[in-house]
Scaffold this motif. Structure first.
Motif, PDB file in Angstrom:
ATOM      1  N   ARG A  71       1.176  -1.134  -0.259  1.00 21.19           N
ATOM      2  CA  ARG A  71      -0.297   0.143   0.101  1.00 21.19           C
ATOM      3  C   ARG A  71       0.790   1.329  -0.075  1.00 21.19           C
ATOM      4  O   ARG A  71       0.220   1.978  -0.923  1.00 21.19           O
ATOM      5  N   THR A  75       2.450   1.705  -5.186  1.00 17.97           N
ATOM      6  CA  THR A  75       1.521   1.892  -5.800  1.00 17.97           C
ATOM      7  C   THR A  75       2.441   1.519  -7.170  1.00 17.97           C
ATOM      8  O   THR A  75       3.601   1.445  -8.180  1.00 17.97           O
ATOM      9  N   LEU A  76       1.090   1.650  -8.606  1.00 17.48           N
ATOM     10  CA  LEU A  76       2.253   1.838 -10.252  1.00 17.48           C
ATOM     11  C   LEU A  76       2.932   2.966 -10.084  1.00 17.48           C
ATOM     12  O   LEU A  76       3.705   2.686 -11.319  1.00 17.48           O
ATOM     13  N   ASP A  77       3.327   3.959  -8.886  1.00 11.99           N
ATOM     14  CA  ASP A  77       4.171   4.883 -10.082  1.00 11.99           C
ATOM     15  C   ASP A  77       5.006   4.858  -8.873  1.00 11.99           C
ATOM     16  O   ASP A  77       6.360   5.263  -8.839  1.00 11.99           O
ATOM     17  N   CYS A  78       5.154   3.587  -8.151  1.00 14.42           N
ATOM     18  CA  CYS A  78       6.499   3.468  -7.335  1.00 14.42           C
ATOM     19  C   CYS A  78       7.869   1.486  -7.171  1.00 14.42           C
ATOM     20  O   CYS A  78       7.302   1.234  -8.463  1.00 14.42           O
ATOM     21  N   LEU A  92      -4.089  -3.468  -5.048  1.00 13.48           N
ATOM     22  CA  LEU A  92      -4.352  -2.176  -6.120  1.00 13.48           C
ATOM     23  C   LEU A  92      -2.962  -1.575  -6.330  1.00 13.48           C
ATOM     24  O   LEU A  92      -2.446  -0.241  -7.043  1.00 13.48           O
ATOM     25  N   LEU A  94       0.459  -3.350  -8.644  1.00 11.52           N
ATOM     26  CA  LEU A  94       1.572  -4.147 -10.085  1.00 11.52           C
ATOM     27  C   LEU A  94       0.473  -5.877 -10.361  1.00 11.52           C
ATOM     28  O   LEU A  94       0.541  -5.805  -9.169  1.00 11.52           O
ATOM     29  N   SER A 103      -5.227  -4.189 -11.828  1.00  9.69           N
ATOM     30  CA  SER A 103      -4.862  -3.076 -11.049  1.00  9.69           C
ATOM     31  C   SER A 103      -5.983  -2.908 -10.398  1.00  9.69           C
ATOM     32  O   SER A 103      -7.012  -2.380 -11.697  1.00  9.69           O
TER      33      SER A 103
ATOM     34  N   PHE B 129       4.849  13.693  -1.054  1.00 13.42           N
ATOM     35  CA  PHE B 129       4.125  12.743  -1.392  1.00 13.42           C
ATOM     36  C   PHE B 129       4.218  11.789  -0.181  1.00 13.42           C
ATOM     37  O   PHE B 129       5.391  11.679   0.936  1.00 13.42           O
ATOM     38  N   PRO B 130       2.968  10.852   0.256  1.00 11.68           N
ATOM     39  CA  PRO B 130       2.124  10.848  -0.690  1.00 11.68           C
ATOM     40  C   PRO B 130       0.485  11.621  -0.859  1.00 11.68           C
ATOM     41  O   PRO B 130       1.059  12.117  -0.029  1.00 11.68           O
ATOM     42  N   GLU B 141      -8.241   4.453  -4.079  1.00 11.53           N
ATOM     43  CA  GLU B 141      -8.575   3.423  -2.131  1.00 11.53           C
ATOM     44  C   GLU B 141      -6.626   3.649  -2.174  1.00 11.53           C
ATOM     45  O   GLU B 141      -6.386   3.083  -1.248  1.00 11.53           O
ATOM     46  N   SER B 142      -5.711   3.724  -3.684  1.00  9.98           N
ATOM     47  CA  SER B 142      -4.522   3.667  -3.028  1.00  9.98           C
ATOM     48  C   SER B 142      -3.306   4.694  -3.618  1.00  9.98           C
ATOM     49  O   SER B 142      -4.783   6.594  -3.477  1.00  9.98           O
ATOM     50  N   LEU B 143      -2.121   4.514  -2.925  1.00  4.03           N
ATOM     51  CA  LEU B 143      -1.808   6.771  -3.464  1.00  4.03           C
ATOM     52  C   LEU B 143      -1.655   7.298  -4.110  1.00  4.03           C
ATOM     53  O   LEU B 143      -1.042   5.821  -4.929  1.00  4.03           O
ATOM     54  N   VAL B 144      -1.133   7.786  -4.528  1.00  2.00           N
ATOM     55  CA  VAL B 144      -0.159   8.294  -5.039  1.00  2.00           C
ATOM     56  C   VAL B 144       1.533   8.424  -5.178  1.00  2.00           C
ATOM     57  O   VAL B 144       1.883   9.192  -3.817  1.00  2.00           O
ATOM     58  N   GLY B 145       2.232   7.761  -5.625  1.00  2.00           N
ATOM     59  CA  GLY B 145       3.434   7.572  -4.415  1.00  2.00           C
ATOM     60  C   GLY B 145       4.492   8.783  -4.731  1.00  2.00           C
ATOM     61  O   GLY B 145       5.229   9.447  -3.788  1.00  2.00           O
ATOM     62  N   ARG B 146       4.128   9.050  -6.299  1.00  2.00           N
ATOM     63  CA  ARG B 146       5.422  10.302  -6.031  1.00  2.00           C
ATOM     64  C   ARG B 146       4.892  10.978  -7.848  1.00  2.00           C
ATOM     65  O   ARG B 146       6.017  11.475  -8.242  1.00  2.00           O
ATOM     66  N   ASP B 147       4.191   9.912  -8.535  1.00  2.87           N
ATOM     67  CA  ASP B 147       4.285  11.227  -9.939  1.00  2.87           C
ATOM     68  C   ASP B 147       2.331  11.261  -9.441  1.00  2.87           C
ATOM     69  O   ASP B 147       2.037  11.310  -9.725  1.00  2.87           O
ATOM     70  N   CYS B 153      -0.493   5.858 -14.712  1.00  2.00           N
ATOM     71  CA  CYS B 153      -1.755   4.903 -13.739  1.00  2.00           C
ATOM     72  C   CYS B 153      -2.073   4.697 -14.359  1.00  2.00           C
ATOM     73  O   CYS B 153      -3.117   3.379 -14.348  1.00  2.00           O
ATOM     74  N   ASP B 175      -0.770  -3.597 -15.428  1.00  4.73           N
ATOM     75  CA  ASP B 175       0.097  -2.265 -15.263  1.00  4.73           C
ATOM     76  C   ASP B 175      -0.928  -1.032 -15.051  1.00  4.73           C
ATOM     77  O   ASP B 175       0.026   0.168 -15.035  1.00  4.73           O
ATOM     78  N   SER B 176      -2.240  -0.865 -14.850  1.00  4.47           N
ATOM     79  CA  SER B 176      -3.140   0.308 -14.516  1.00  4.47           C
ATOM     80  C   SER B 176      -4.331   0.381 -14.424  1.00  4.47           C
ATOM     81  O   SER B 176      -5.019  -1.024 -14.063  1.00  4.47           O
ATOM     82  N   ALA B 177      -4.556   1.357 -13.475  1.00  7.66           N
ATOM     83  CA  ALA B 177      -6.121   1.157 -12.904  1.00  7.66           C
ATOM     84  C   ALA B 177      -7.136   1.338 -14.173  1.00  7.66           C
ATOM     85  O   ALA B 177      -8.081   1.741 -13.758  1.00  7.66           O
TER      86      ALA B 177
END
Lengths: 193, 195
Positions: A71, A75-78, A92, A94, A103, B129-130, B141-147, B153, B175-177
């Motif tokens: 979690r 994440t998809l961007d990390c 949530l 990959l 996803s 971030f996040p 539901e999830s977080l934005v990590g850095r982008d 995504c 690999d995509s929401a």
């Protein structure tokens, strides 16, 4: 003559690198180390159950280390990116290429948990094994902890502060803290996100 | 005569050298093969540059220091589903709130007719971030990590190239929401008054 010797040395180095590359190639599962007798064996890594949350008897209340890490880190961007080291899989983020989930779809699968465990253990297989052998005494020196705390350079910056629930979740698992303590820390860390 | 030629040659050489040096410096500003490959791979867009262009594409690829366009902190495109065809349609006048989970600070933005929204980097210089975004009252539901590019995504159908099954409507894949889909009727009156 001098040139021939230099070429020979260069060729030996090349062959050495090639053989090292081939022997350290890991396709799936935890990397190979050597056991006490010097025979190849999977590198030891702290409790798979504490990480994955898969317990034969249901396990302690709280959350697994993987729940927090996927979690917060996956994440998809990390670390949920195909091309990034320590690739984490989860509902949530990959999804495992050997399965057909998307996803945000079905729950994280046992295969994904196992692959995430292998990914985390394989960041530093030998050092992680050493942490297991010293009963977690060197657990906090591992890159996973050092990067999360922002002590080592980390593209994602500082993720936890020392002693926070997130830190106690990851470092506690590597230190081999009591499983109930780790599960409670992971749950508190998730709640704080 | 020969002195004149020598002087002229020296002058031309100096100008040429300066030009090459300038070109090298200019080229050095756009020499990241990874970022450039992403920019080059973006699908063509017929709409003119502006707030409604390149809907569904990763905005910060260009809207950052490397790309050279006005830097954004967070930007993306929000869709609804057409009631009849169930196809993706831009969701306009949707309130998007982005919460910085570390600081508790947040910013609001409204989607335009293309479904696009953006928060300027200049308006959120201390962003960390996040992030936890909410669109039309729906929290991610999830977080934005850095982008800051939502579409990195949230790729549109057909955009993911990793193979495997894809949701035919949203494009969600391994690999995509998939596209950000909200109820397009959940508009914000404050957004409608935004020019």
């Amino acid at each position: 003559m001098k040139r021939a010797i230099l070429l020979l040395i260069a060729a030996s180095l090349g062959a050495g690198s090639l053989s090292f590359g081939a022997s350290s190639c890991i396709t799936q599962g935890v990397a190979a180390c050597t056991d006490a007798s010097g025979n190849p064996a999977a590198c030891a890594c702290p409790s798979e159950s504490v990480f994955t949350g898969i317990w034969p008897d249901g396990g302690p209340p709280g959350a697994a280390v993987s729940e927090y890490m996927t979690r917060r880190c996956g994440t998809l961007d990390c670390h949920g990116t195909e091309t990034r080291p320590m690739r984490l899989y989860g509902r949530l983020g990959l999804r495992d290429p050997l399965e057909t989930n998307v996803s945000g779809g079905k729950a994280t699968t046992p295969l994904e948990l196992t692959d995430s465990y292998a990914a985390v253990c394989n960041v530093e297989p030998e050092a992680t094994q050493a942490a297991v052998e010293d009963q977690g005494a060197s657990g906090e020196l591992l890159l996973i902890v050092q990067k999360a705390r922002g002590i080592e350079a980390h593209k994602g910056g500082q993720v936890v502060t020392q002693g926070s629930p997130g830190d106690n979740c990851i470092a506690g698992w590597l230190r081999e803290d009591d499983s109930a303590t780790v599960a409670a820390a992971c749950q508190a860390a998730i709640n704080g996100l | 005569m020969s002195r004149f030629l020598a002087t002229r040659f020296a002058l031309v050489s100096s100008v040429s050298f300066a030009s090459v040096a300038l070109l090298t410096v200019a080229a050095g500003c756009r020499n990241d093969p990874v970022e450039q490959a992403i920019i080059n791979s973006l699908p063509a867009d017929s709409s003119p540059n502006g707030a409604e262009h390149r809907a569904g594409q990763p905005c910060l690829v260009c809207h950052d220091a490397y790309g050279g366009a006005t830097p954004f902190a967070v930007a993306g495109t929000v869709y609804g589903l057409d009631a009849t065809t169930k196809a993706l349609v831009p969701a306009a006048n949707i309130n998007v709130t982005v919460l910085d989970s570390n600081s508790g600070d947040s910013r609001k933005a409204c989607t335009n007719a293309a479904g696009n929204f953006y928060i300027l980097a200049a308006n959120w210089s201390d962003l960390t971030f996040p992030l936890t975004p909410t669109a039309a009252g729906l929290s991610m539901e999830s977080l934005v990590g850095r982008d800051g590019s939502c579409a990195s995504c949230h790729a549109l159908p057909g955009a993911s190239t990793t193979g495997g099954p894809q949701d035919p409507v949203t494009g969600a894949s391994r690999d995509s929401a998939g596209a950000i889909v909200v109820n397009p009727a959940m508009t914000d009156p404050n957004c409608m008054s935004t020019p």
